[in-house]
Design an enzyme around this catalytic site. Structure first.
Site, short mmCIF file in Angstrom:
data_model
loop_
_atom_site.label_atom_id
_atom_site.label_comp_id
_atom_site.label_asym_id
_atom_site.label_seq_id
_atom_site.Cartn_x
_atom_site.Cartn_y
_atom_site.Cartn_z
N THR A 472 0.80 -1.22 0.00
CA THR A 472 0.00 0.00 0.00
C THR A 472 0.84 1.27 0.00
O THR A 472 0.34 2.33 -0.37
CB THR A 472 -0.89 0.00 1.25
N ALA A 514 -2.70 3.56 7.86
CA ALA A 514 -2.04 4.86 7.68
C ALA A 514 -2.47 5.83 8.76
O ALA A 514 -1.63 6.51 9.36
CB ALA A 514 -2.36 5.41 6.29
N ARG A 614 -6.84 13.91 4.62
CA ARG A 614 -5.56 14.35 4.07
C ARG A 614 -4.97 13.25 3.18
O ARG A 614 -4.99 12.07 3.54
CB ARG A 614 -4.59 14.66 5.20
N THR A 620 0.70 6.99 -4.07
CA THR A 620 0.24 5.75 -3.46
C THR A 620 -1.27 5.82 -3.19
O THR A 620 -1.97 4.81 -3.31
CB THR A 620 1.00 5.42 -2.16
N GLU A 691 -9.77 0.80 0.81
CA GLU A 691 -10.95 0.04 0.40
C GLU A 691 -12.02 0.88 -0.28
O GLU A 691 -12.86 0.36 -1.01
CB GLU A 691 -11.55 -0.66 1.63
#
Lengths: 729, 328
Positions: A472, A514, A614, A620, A691
């Site tokens: 990811t 993240a 953000r 990515t 997702e």
């Protein structure tokens, strides 16, 4: 020293926006990308370990019953075979995500066809595989166990049930109603890297290289399975070749490798075959979903009903959370939502790529298309009219809400023509061409996380956490976050992940990695900044760091004066989770062509507009969205697990027969990042993104199929025979 | 995977001898056989790697046709200038199969010999009369979406999965075979593959020790050549139905209609009556339906694959309606 932050209130300070390095959000390429594409990034099975024996799982050829005996002697005489292990501690299913304890153990009890019943260990993989196939097993089979989810009495998941107002009455009096039932087939995660583990013991200390998403939970699951203390276990997962939910919990190979290595006194590797990954890890449940929509003349919902049936093995707690976003996406004061589970003896159902919304949203958003047609208004306009001011089921505001912007900006960028709503308006040779759209929604998840950041005396930095990078971009975004906070270029920051010796976090899954671990890194860096500010005699909020230098002119290396600064960041979500409904939102637009002869559907182009807080790295993040949209194509058109009706075994168990989209199925995809700051989602104002890109996209394709050729289809995926069956003459 | 002996014969004579006398199994590209060996569907004790025996050339024949070496790769065949110019249906069929990587490795001879992709054939823990004679057919009452609707038997409803052979059947190509006693024989592609009957394990007419050396294409016939493969995803998927067609029109009437079908049976399906029904007729929907009626008169579905019956009809329309426009 540990710096702690518990987020009880929205953080509107947006501290990251005040930083000066200017690297966060930039589209920098993945730090580990070169290592991966040149084959130098080791995956779980690829570590060279001296004296390693090879284990292959033997699996059940009955559906349900008992293993009475295994003729070990016969295979122990085969060349190279060292042992046949059927230790009662072997697990027979993968653990569900965040289980934190061992899943079902005891290989003598068989609950599904293809379940592991023993491990055969040999000097070579080929010897072990041959022996595993030759294992003579005597079973006592339990006949007549339920296999068909439609044929059993389901259990209600009471926590999911919502009854508000009177939906039946609303349906009876509404100007426009839709009452439709959809089905979706099961899905496989289909990660590129098959599951594998290498276990070795040093006395009573166990080290396992494995392919896992959530080490902090996985270590507890493994410790529980082996009756060990966590301190005696080290799990390493530096590179993971895709997880998609299938590596959330420990799976059978991890425990088997550990037990075998202990018993044999030498390292053991257990690598699953592709077929085994399909047949004994996780499936997404098939679903049946009934949508009831009651709307006024203007299309505003007065009633909303969503019923879903999923299935799982007896004893499993996980039920595909189909209704997750249905609870809050649209208004309608009369509401009825209910989720049920059918207990059947197919392999374990668990988290697969966006559990819940991946199939719930396509059904809901297809039904909304039916409603738009009935009301006679544009599909985008129908959504805009039904965005609620707050969560319609709980008295909670949204932390942030970008659905309207995504719908509008997406429509504009795609060139959405609200005039082309009558099917068969456009033909190109033998292809009908049409467009469709859908909303996207995916709940935002976040969890407690820790990370250690070391600002080294030489002006570089080290970030350590057990967080995983499952493809990811975790390595890269954590370097960007630390670089932004500490005023360093990302290439002077080493990010060390995937090792339980590091401070723990929730890992990767549910798109929470993240925001969770990123927040822990943020907290650690903030503490380091305070230390530097102290040295300079300024407030941390007045400290500007960039390119290794403070704005006042002092170089970091001089300020550090030969000493490292080490801080552990500890982030906890706090009460804020109870005060807001937090979700990512978005919109999909698709143009498809449907062959008038054969019913084949091909996607011409697709656009997704997403708001998820953000953006930490535009490259990515965009890649995550591209992957999500690609999954949407799979859900809409090709992906379907097929189970034998007599023994429940998964038949299409490889990548040739389980059809994930291939390059040629995926056209030019456009991604619009509708950037925002969500102050309640996390202290870095970021939400999950992994997702969201697949949560509803399939409906845009299916709605486009209707617009193209007039076929309304209620069964996913929309394969040629289903399109033909529904296509008007 | 079981241990196996591996040898590299250098000549066709040596190759047929080890295959006949030592019971070796020939391996060329291995794109199908290696997978089956890993699954233990195939457990040969000896492999004869025939990649070094020659027969990799693609050459003009005296009759004006083209000889495709058995060991030429699918890729080399599909990109060959004469294949592209004179036999475009073949180039299109090859390129619609598998993936670039597989086609680079797969050979013409091996392609003809590939095994079915029936789920029950590839799973050694399930019954399959083809793999394990007498164990039963798992597919008939199981998951049979990909399965045959023509020429099935009580023993087996598997399909031949390839694309190349469907085009070869429409082209009326022939298979050149070296026999174990050093002789040669030639079999029309249309007769190379077998129906399952009571011997589903027998998929083609190769006798023990025989090895394919070449595929011979007759002189080119021109016309509009089409390969239409209907599938769920647009690459790397086996055909639900495929149609290879060579069509010529004169004065708005069919003068040639050489047709073969994939995905319908245990072999590429060629029924001469289907094309004959079209000759001299205009390309109307009724004409095409009459041809489809002949093709599908004996079709039988097994539930999940019932859709193939109307789909085959529609695929025929998809091919012939535009072909008629192109050829007219």
């Amino acid at each position: 020293m540990t710096a702690h932050m518990k987020q009880d209130k929205p953080d509107r300070s947006n501290r990251l926006d005040a930083m000066k390095q200017g690297v966060l959000g930039k589209a920098i390429p993945r730090i580990e990308g070169l290592a991966k594409v040149t084959g130098t990034a080791p995956y779980a099975a690829e570590y060279a370990v001296d004296g390693c024996a090879e284990g292959v799982l033997a699996t059940s050829t009955i559906t349900c019953g008992k293993v009475l005996s295994i003729n070990k002697d016969a295979v122990l005489g085969m060349p190279g075979v060292i042992a046949v292990i059927d230790d009662p501690k072997l697990i027979t299913r993968a653990a569900q995500g965040t289980a934190d304890e061992a899943p079902q153990q005891g290989p003598k009890t068989v609950c599904y066809w293809g379940q592991p019943i023993a491990l055969v260990v040999a000097e070579t993989f080929e010897q072990a595989r041959d022996a595993a196939k030759h294992l003579a097993v005597e079973y006592r089979e339990e006949e007549g166990v339920p296999l068909d989810p439609q044929a059993v009495e389901p259990e209600e998941q009471e926590d999911e049930t919502v009854r508000q107002g009177d939906l039946a009455h609303a349906m009876a009096k509404a100007a426009h109603t839709v009452d439709v039932t959809y089905t979706t087939k099961g899905h496989a995660s289909a990660a590129m890297e098959p599951h594998a583990a290498i276990a070795r013991w040093d006395g009573d200390k166990l080290t396992v290289h494995a392919s896992l998403q959530m080490l902090n939970y996985n270590i507890s699951e493994l410790a529980d399975a082996l009756n060990m203390e966590e301190v005696d276990i080290r799990l390493i997962s530096r590179f993971v070749g895709g997880g998609f939910g299938s590596k959330l919990g420990i799976s059978e190979e991890v425990v088997a490798a550990a037990i075998a290595a202990k018993e044999l006194g030498r390292p053991v590797r257990v690598a699953l075959s592709r077929q085994q990954v399909f047949q004994c890890i996780m499936r997404r449940s098939e679903t049946t979903q009934r949508l009831r929509l009651a709307a006024g003349e203007d299309g505003r919902l007065i009633g909303f009903g969503h019923y879903a049936l999923a299935s799982n093995l007896p004893g499993e707690t996980f039920v595909e959370p189909v209704l997750q976003s249905s609870h809050f996406l649209y208004g309608g004061e009369n509401r009825e939502l209910m989720l049920e589970v059918a207990r059947v003896h197919r392999m374990t159902a668990g988290s697969v790529r966006a559990p819940g919304e991946a199939v719930g949203m396509p059904a809901l958003e297809s039904a909304m298309d039916v409603l738009a047609e009935k009301v006679g208004i544009d599909a985008v306009e129908l959504r805009l009219r039904n965005i609620p001011d707050q969560n319609p089921e709980e008295d909670l505001p949204f932390s942030s809400h970008k659905l309207a912007e995504c719908l509008k900006q997406g429509a504009e960028a795609f060139g959405w023509d609200s005039g082309l709503r009558k099917p068969r308006h456009s033909r190109d040779g033998e292809w009908w061409v049409g467009t469709g759209m859908a909303s996207a929604a995916r709940v935002h998840n976040i969890a407690e996380a820790r990370a250690r950041v070391t600002l080294k005396a030489d002006g570089t930095a080290l970030v350590e956490t057990d967080m995983t990078d499952i493809g990811t971009g975790t390595y890269t975004i954590l370097a960007q976050l630390a670089g932004e906070m500490l005023g360093l270029a990302p290439d002077s920051i080493l990010v060390d992940l995937g090792d339980t010796r590091h401070p723990r976090g929730p890992g990767s899954g549910g798109s929470w990695g993240a925001a969770s671990t990123g927040s822990a890194v943020y907290v650690a860096c903030k503490a380091i900044r305070e230390e530097i500010a102290d040295k300079l005699g300024v407030q941390e909020t007045d400290l500007d760091l960039a390119h290794g230098t403070a704005a006042s002119g002092e170089a970091l290396v001089d300020l550090l004066d030969g000493k490292d600064i080490v801080r552990e960041g500890h982030y906890e979500p706090g009460d804020i989770e109870d005060d807001y409904t937090a979700s990512g939102f978005g919109a999909f637009f698709a143009q498809v062509r449907v062959n008038r002869f054969t019913g084949e559907t091909r996607v011409d182009r697709m656009l997704g507009a997403f708001g998820f807080g953000r953006v930490l790295n535009h490259k990515t993040a965009r890649s995550q969205c591209l992957g999500g949209i690609t999954w949407s194509i799979g859900v809409a058109l090709t992906e379907a697990l097929e189970f034998d009706p007599r023994d429940g075994h998964l038949v299409n168990c490889d990548l040739a027969e389980y059809h994930v989209p291939v390059n040629r199925d995926v056209p030019d995809l456009e991604v619009l990042l509708v950037e925002e700051r969500d102050p309640a989602a996390s202290p870095i104002q970021a939400k999950g993104i992994g997702e969201l890109g697949m949560c509803g996209g399939a409906a845009a394709i299916v709605n486009a199929i209707y617009n193209a050729c007039g076929a309304r289809i209620f069964d996913y995926p929309m394969t040629p025979e289903r399109v033909l069956a529904a296509m008007p003459d | 995977m079981r241990p196996f002996a591996y040898g590299r014969p250098r000549t066709i004579e040596e190759a047929t001898r080890v295959v006949a006398d030592d019971g070796a199994m020939a391996i060329a590209g291995g794109t199908n056989l290696l997978d089956l060996m890993k699954l233990q569907v195939e457990t040969p004790e000896k492999l004869a790697d025939i990649n070094r025996i020659g027969f990799g050339e693609i050459e003009d024949t005296q009759a004006g046709g083209l000889s495709l070496g058995a060991l030429a790769t699918n890729t080399a065949t599909a990109v060959h200038p004469r294949v592209r110019a004179d036999y475009p249906v073949l180039a299109r069929a090859i390129l619609s199969g598998a993936t670039q990587q597989l086609r680079n490795k797969a050979t013409n001879g091996g392609n003809l010999c590939q095994r079915t992709r029936c789920f029950y054939f590839t799973n050694v823990d399930q019954p399959c009369n083809k793999r394990d004679p007498g164990s039963g057919c798992g597919a008939i009452d199981g998951v049979a979406k990909l399965h045959a609707i023509l020429g099935t038997s009580e023993q087996c409803i598997a399909t031949y999965p390839g694309d190349m052979a469907v085009a070869l059947s429409a082209l009326d190509a022939s298979v050149d075979i070296a026999t174990a006693n050093g002789e040669k024989r030639t079999v029309p592609v249309r007769e190379f593959h077998c129906l399952p009957g009571d011997t589903p394990w027998r998929e083609n007419v190769l006798e023990e020790g025989e090895i394919i050396t070449a595929i011979t294409l007759p002189p080119p016939v021109g016309g509009t050549q089409i390969y239409r493969k209907v599938r769920e995803r647009s690459s790397y998927a086996f055909a639900l139905v495929s149609v290879a067609a060579i069509v010529e029109m004169e004065d708005g009437l069919f003068t040639r209609a050489d047709l073969a079908f994939g995905g319908l049976a245990h072999k590429p399906w060629h029924d001469p009556r289907v094309g004959e029904a079209l000759i001299g007729q205009p390309p109307t929907s009724e004409t095409i339906d009459r041809a489809a009626d002949i093709l599908l008169a004996d079709a039988r579905g097994f539930g999940e694959n019932d859709f193939k019956i109307p789909l085959a009809r529609r695929a025929l329309h998809a091919v012939l309606e535009p072909a008629a426009e192109g050829a007219g």
